[in-house]
Structures are given as C-alpha cells and as structure tokens.
Scaffold this active site. Structure first.
Site, PDB file in Angstrom:
ATOM      1  N   ASP A   1       0.832  -1.213   0.000  1.00  0.00           N
ATOM      2  CA  ASP A   1       0.000   0.000   0.000  1.00  0.00           C
ATOM      3  C   ASP A   1       0.867   1.265   0.000  1.00  0.00           C
ATOM      4  OD1 ASP A   1      -2.412   1.305  -0.053  1.00  0.00           O
ATOM      5  OD2 ASP A   1      -2.606   1.387   2.135  1.00  0.00           O
TER       6      ASP A   1
ATOM      7  N   ASN B   1     -11.217  -2.735  -4.950  1.00  0.00           N
ATOM      8  CA  ASN B   1     -10.553  -1.706  -5.760  1.00  0.00           C
ATOM      9  C   ASN B   1     -11.340  -1.342  -7.024  1.00  0.00           C
ATOM     10  OD1 ASN B   1      -7.228  -2.840  -4.827  1.00  0.00           O
ATOM     11  ND2 ASN B   1      -8.373  -1.100  -4.055  1.00  0.00           N
TER      12      ASN B   1
HETATM   13  C1  IPE Z   1      -5.513  -2.874  -0.203  1.00  0.00           C
HETATM   14  O1  IPE Z   1      -5.178  -1.554  -0.297  1.00  0.00           O
HETATM   15  C2  IPE Z   1      -5.528  -3.477  -1.551  1.00  0.00           C
HETATM   16  C3  IPE Z   1      -4.230  -3.632  -2.205  1.00  0.00           C
HETATM   17  C4  IPE Z   1      -3.083  -3.311  -1.696  1.00  0.00           C
HETATM   18  C5  IPE Z   1      -4.287  -4.235  -3.483  1.00  0.00           C
HETATM   19  P1  IPE Z   1      -6.280  -0.426  -0.386  1.00  0.00           P
HETATM   20  O2  IPE Z   1      -5.530   0.848  -0.398  1.00  0.00           O
HETATM   21  O3  IPE Z   1      -7.194  -0.666  -1.495  1.00  0.00           O
HETATM   22  O4  IPE Z   1      -7.073  -0.633   0.976  1.00  0.00           O
HETATM   23  P2  IPE Z   1      -7.989   0.395   1.749  1.00  0.00           P
HETATM   24  O5  IPE Z   1      -9.035   0.838   0.794  1.00  0.00           O
HETATM   25  O6  IPE Z   1      -7.103   1.538   2.151  1.00  0.00           O
HETATM   26  O7  IPE Z   1      -8.512  -0.373   2.900  1.00  0.00           O
HETATM   27  C1  IPE Z   2      -2.266   0.020  -3.061  1.00  0.00           C
HETATM   28  O1  IPE Z   2      -1.856   1.306  -3.337  1.00  0.00           O
HETATM   29  C2  IPE Z   2      -2.181  -0.794  -4.288  1.00  0.00           C
HETATM   30  C3  IPE Z   2      -3.435  -0.959  -5.009  1.00  0.00           C
HETATM   31  C4  IPE Z   2      -4.640  -0.744  -4.564  1.00  0.00           C
HETATM   32  C5  IPE Z   2      -3.264  -1.417  -6.341  1.00  0.00           C
HETATM   33  P1  IPE Z   2      -2.891   2.469  -3.267  1.00  0.00           P
HETATM   34  O2  IPE Z   2      -3.328   2.845  -4.612  1.00  0.00           O
HETATM   35  O3  IPE Z   2      -3.991   2.079  -2.341  1.00  0.00           O
HETATM   36  O4  IPE Z   2      -2.032   3.632  -2.640  1.00  0.00           O
HETATM   37  P2  IPE Z   2      -2.594   4.677  -1.614  1.00  0.00           P
HETATM   38  O5  IPE Z   2      -3.051   3.933  -0.416  1.00  0.00           O
HETATM   39  O6  IPE Z   2      -3.700   5.399  -2.290  1.00  0.00           O
HETATM   40  O7  IPE Z   2      -1.407   5.544  -1.360  1.00  0.00           O
HETATM   41 MG    MG Z   3      -4.284   2.326  -0.326  1.00  0.00          MG
END
Ligand code: IPE
Ligand code: IPE
Ligand code: MG
Length: 597
Positions: free
Chosen positions: A368, A416
C-alpha cells in the site's frame, strides 16, 4: 539401490528407515504387479512415493474391510485420516506408515490438501455404490484417480522428476488409469464376488443379458462370456498404448509403458480364464512380469541417466538446507531448466543471518501507499503503481535470497473496483507488465494467482493462468499474486462448495470443521506467518482473513514504491523477535520467537 536411496534421503534414523521399509513391504505385498512397474523409477523417487501409496493402500483396506458395515468402514477410514493429520502436525507417529508420511510431508513440504483429497477419495470406496452406466463408472473412478496422480506428482516433481506436465497430459494419464482400474476389477472379479460385489455397471450386465444373481451364483453362460469380452475390449481401448509426445515427462512415459504392458498381459489372461474368472483371481507370475518389464527397465536406466533428474539435487532440500545453500553460494539451487539467480541488491546487501528455525514460512504483503507516493511527487497515481512494480521485483529477489518458501502479495482487491476506471486500468496494466516480465519468471519461482476472473480482461486472466501452468513444477519460492481477490468472497465460495458437497452426500454436515472449510477454499494459500502492510494504514482490507487469523501483523510507514528487499529482511527479522503463543501462556526467560509449529 534402495540402501543408497536411504542415505540419499537422509534417513539415518533407524525408526524412520524402518517406517519407510514397512511402506515398501506393504506395497510389495498388496500390489506386487504395480510395485514391479514402479521400479522403473529411480530408487529415491520410489522410496519417497512409498508412504503416499502405502497410506492410500491402508485406507483402501480399511474401506474394503469385509467384516465391517459400510458405516463402520467409513468411520475407520476417516479416523485413520484424522490420526494421520495429527501425526503430520506432530511430525511423528506410533504407526510406521503414518510416521513415514509425516516425515515425507515435512521434508518435501507436501501440500496437505492434495494428499488428503487422495485419501478421502479412496475412502469413498467404503460405500459400495454400484454404478448404473459406464459413464457413471468412469466419472466415479476419475474422481479418485485424478487426486492419486496429483499426490504422486507432488512428490515426484519435488524430486525433479515430475509426472504431470499439463492439464491435457493429466487427462491422458487419467484415461490410461481407467484402463488399469477396469483391468484390476476384472482380475479381481472372483474376489469381489466372494464379498458380494459386482463392480461392473448395471448397463454392462443388461447389455449382455447377465444378471448380478447369475454372477454371484458363479453361473458361467455364453452371456457371461460376452460380458467379459465386452469389458476386456473396453479396458483395452483405454489401455491403447499412447505414443509419448515431447510434452510428456520421463516419469509418465516410463510408468505408462510399464503399467500398460503389464495390464495388457493381465487382460489377455482374463480373456483366456473362462469360467475360472468367477472363482479365481487372475494373476501374472512374477517371472512373466519381469519378462514383460525388461525392455522398459532397460529404457529407464538410460533415460534417468540422460534426464535432468540426474542433474537435480538428489534430495529435495528442506527449507533449512535451502537457506544454508543460499547463504553459501548467494543463490538458490535451481532444480531444472535454465533459471536466473536473484540479482544482487545494488548496495551489495546480503540477507541477515537468522536462526533458520525461527524464520517465517509465509509472508503476505499488502503493498500500500503507491498513490500517496505519486501524489507526494506531484505525479499521476499511475506512476506510483509503475514504481511499485520495481519494488516488487526487488522484494521477490530478497525472498529468494533469504530462502522464504511462500510470498503472497495483494495487487488488486475486489474492493478496488470502487476506484475510477482510469485508475483500475492503470493498476491492471501494471499487473499485466508484472506477468510479462520474463526476467522475473526466469527466477526459480512457482507462480500462483489467487482471485476471480469476473471483470478482469481476458488477456490478463490468460496470462495469469499461463504463468501458473508454466511454473507449476518450480520448487524454491511459491509466489502468489492476489489479483481481483476478496477474502470474504473466497469464504463464501468455500461455503457454496461445502453446501454442494453436502447436498451430493459427499460430506456429512455434522463433520464440517475448520479443516473441511480450509479444503474448500478456492486457492491453496497456506497459513500466513507474517502479514506486513506498508504505507502506514493499520487494517487488513479483506486480505486473507482465514489464512491470517493467527498471523503476526506488522504495519510500517514507508510507501510501497520506496520499499526494497532490505525492508523485507527487516520485517522478517522483526518477526523472529516475536513470540507466537497460539493461546498458551507467555514463555518466560526464553529466547523470543519460536513458533510452536
Ligand atoms: C488494499 O489496499 C488493496 C491492495 C493493496 C491491493 P487499499 O488501499 O485498497 O485498501 P484500503 O481501501 O485503504 O482499505
Ligand atoms: C495500493 O496502493 C495498491 C493498489 C490498490 C493497487 P494504493 O493505490 O492504495 O495507494 P494509496 O493507499 O492510495 O497511497
Ligand atoms: Mg491504499
């Protein structure tokens, strides 16, 4: 030969050697013909297969025990399977077959699911259902034979001599095994009648005008002769020697040839037996079998010398040995094919020296912080994902270097989809690039995909599946990518599958326990030891809820694109300093860590 195999397999412990010997002896006694055929395998492979096959044979015997009722037989078989699971967890047993099985499971890191499925399918035999049609007969057999092949393949591929090369190959092998099974049913016809069973489908009997009563009364008529002829013809069709293609493994080519030749000879004897078939088991003499197998044995001797098996590390290294080897040479032994060692880290950093017993086996990562990383640099979010892909490549190298058996990463969650379509596309484009990254897949890693195809572009689904297929026999690191994965929907899928099994009468709802549920999960992801989330958030976001229920959790602030293998090693080091208790009281004055596994 077997003696060298004992030392090759590091069976220096007398109790263990005895346990494996018991397995080999049991197979020789119960399945003399099959044991002769299996002898075309290198001694070490045969030795390692013996606990798997012997355990199957014990369960087969328990399910076949004529003295007991169907319920009692099923109870005995499932009690044995349960004891085996407990013994595997303990790593030892009072029973020699289970002791060998526990040892083998640990040393080869066999997936418990495959072996259990094989056992459960064999145990189904306790309920003697007479199939109505040939199709039903074949379906029933396929359901048991497939898992046997897969369990065998788990062992042989870990030793560098895989059995199954592709789904099509597996289907061809199962068909050949239908021929073996039907031949077996025919050679054992008298024995089954003795116990009151007719194993041929009702359709076969009706078609020739034979009644089960006639057979049970051992009445031989022209109609019986017709029935036997029809059944032998069917068996022969399944046994039609198939020309091995380049897509076949040496193991499968040799085994198919050995079994086919022996079974064709047995069929020939069945045909000539006449009325004696109803009163006497048909057997091939040991001398006849040796004669039949001679050319295949000669071919085997040459084939194994020339095969990659000969170049493969003779003993599948335990995780501990792998780590030691990695420390010594800076790379893991590549079991087959040309595989690239992990690239060294540009800083020259090497993995920390940690107590091998304290290392996690499975690290799962929520990668993340990609979007925030990009935002900090005033870049589009897509740039964050691209930068994240480099971090992932480095972490995979770090996992290989430290000898981690399983690494699972969360790349795209079912939640997502709530992001904008441009963002979803950008994330999936990066996953596509990951999959296309040949250099990554030249590493010795077995790739798995956890997730559902729904909504994903077809080319991506095909790419994920193709990488799974082509890396399925690799042994160093199981690298699972969760793409379009959701933990709760995975649990719902398991519930659906259990409900279907219960409605089909395959499982008693009262017997549905944690293990049964775990078995019905769609992806074979093992329990997580360390769940690590980068990017500062402290939640698990629907990631592996079942498998992580006892994981150690670690949340670190760095955004994923700034991560490299040294952070993985640091997380692992932190893990080794934790004490896992599984509900027990804290252990005072001892070194931290040490899982009770
Ligand atoms: C979890 O991260 C999903 C992945 C890393 C693929 P998110 O960024 O989507 O999770 P939330 O929404 O902050 O819980
Ligand atoms: C997590 O990175 C990876 C995916 C969901 C693919 P994010 O896109 O959630 O990154 P942040 O949390 O917005 O920084
Ligand atoms: Mg995230």
């Amino acid at each position: 030969m077997i003696h060298t195999a004992y030392s090759g397999a590091s069976l220096h412990d007398a109790r263990l050697r005895e346990a494996y010997k018991v397995c080999l002896r049991l197979l020789r006694r119960r399945y003399p013909s099959e044991s002769d055929c299996l002898a075309v395998l290198p001694a070490k492979v045969l030795l390692s297969l013996s606990p798997v096959l012997a355990s199957g044979s014990v369960i087969d015997d328990l399910s076949d025990n004529g003295a007991a009722s169907a319920d009692e037989r099923a109870g005995q078989a499932s009690a044995w399977i349960r004891m085996l699971e407990e013994d595997i967890e303990r790593g030892d047993s009072t029973d020699p077959v289970r002791r060998a099985m526990a040892h083998l499971t640990r040393t080869l890191d066999l997936p418990a699911d495959s072996v259990r499925l094989m056992h459960e399918r064999i145990a189904r035999d306790a309920v003697k259902a007479t199939p109505q049609t040939w199709q039903e007969w074949a379906e029933y057999q396929r359901a048991a034979l497939g898992p046997i092949l897969i369990a065998v393949d788990c062992v042989t591929s870990r030793l560098g001599a895989p059995l199954i090369m592709s789904a099509g190959h597996e289907a061809a092998l199962v068909d050949a095994m239908l021929g073996f099974q039907l031949t077996d049913d025919l050679t054992d016809f008298a024995e089954d009648l003795e116990r009151g069973y007719v194993k041929l489908p009702a359709e076969a009997l009706d078609g020739c005008g034979v009644s089960a009563e006639d057979l049970l009364a051992r009445r031989w008529t022209p109609a019986t002769a017709r029935l036997v002829r029809a059944a032998t013809e069917r068996a022969r069709a399944w046994l039609q020697p198939q020309e091995p293609t380049v897509h076949w493994s040496i193991t499968s080519a040799l085994l198919t040839r050995a079994f086919t030749n022996v079974y064709l000879a047995a069929l020939h004897k069945v045909e000539r037996a006449g009325p004696a078939l109803l009163s006497q088991k048909v057997t091939l003499s040991s001398a006849a079998r040796q004669r039949i197998l001679l050319p295949t044995r000669a071919a085997a001797a040459v084939a194994w010398k020339l095969s990659p098996y000969a170049r493969h590390t003779p003993t599948a290294p335990t995780p501990h040995e792998q780590r030691a080897a990695a420390d010594l040479s800076g790379r893991l032994p590549a079991p087959r094919g040309r595989m690239l060692p992990p690239a060294p880290h540009p800083s020259g950093a090497r993995p920390p020296v940690l107590n091998p017993a304290a290392l996690p086996r499975h690290v799962a990562v929520i990668m993340d912080g990609n979007g925030r990383w990009a935002a900090d640099r005033a870049l589009p979010r897509a740039e964050g994902y691209r930068a994240g892909a480099n971090a992932l490549r480095d972490v995979v190298d770090g996992a290989l270097e430290i000898g981690l058996p399983c690494l699972t990463v969360y790349a795209f969650s079912t939640e997502n989809w709530n992001r904008s379509s441009t963002e979803v596309e950008a994330i999936l484009d990066v996953v596509r690039d990951n999959i296309a990254d040949q250099e990554l897949f030249d590493r010795d890693l077995r790739f798995c995909w956890a997730g559902v195809p729904d909504g994903l572009p077809k080319d991506l689904v095909d790419g994920l599946r193709e990488r799974e297929r082509t890396t399925q026999h690799r042994t160093s690191l199981t690298f699972t990518m969760c793409v379009n994965y959701g933990g709760r929907s995975e649990l719902a899928q398991a519930a659906r599958s259990l409900a279907r099994a219960a409605m089909a009468g395959e499982i008693n709802p009262a017997h549905i326990d944690q293990r049964a549920l775990a078995r019905h999960l769609p992806h074979p992801v093992p329990d997580v030891d360390l769940l690590w989330r980068t990017g500062g958030e402290q939640r698990t976001s629907n990631f592996l809820p079942w498998q992580s229920s006892y994981a150690e959790l670690l949340f670190t602030p760095t955004y994923w694109p700034d991560i490299d293998r040294r952070d993985l090693w640091q997380s692992i080091t932190t893990y080794t300093q934790r004490q896992r208790r599984y509900g027990t009281a804290p252990i005072e004055n001892t070194a931290p860590m040490s899982s009770s596994k």
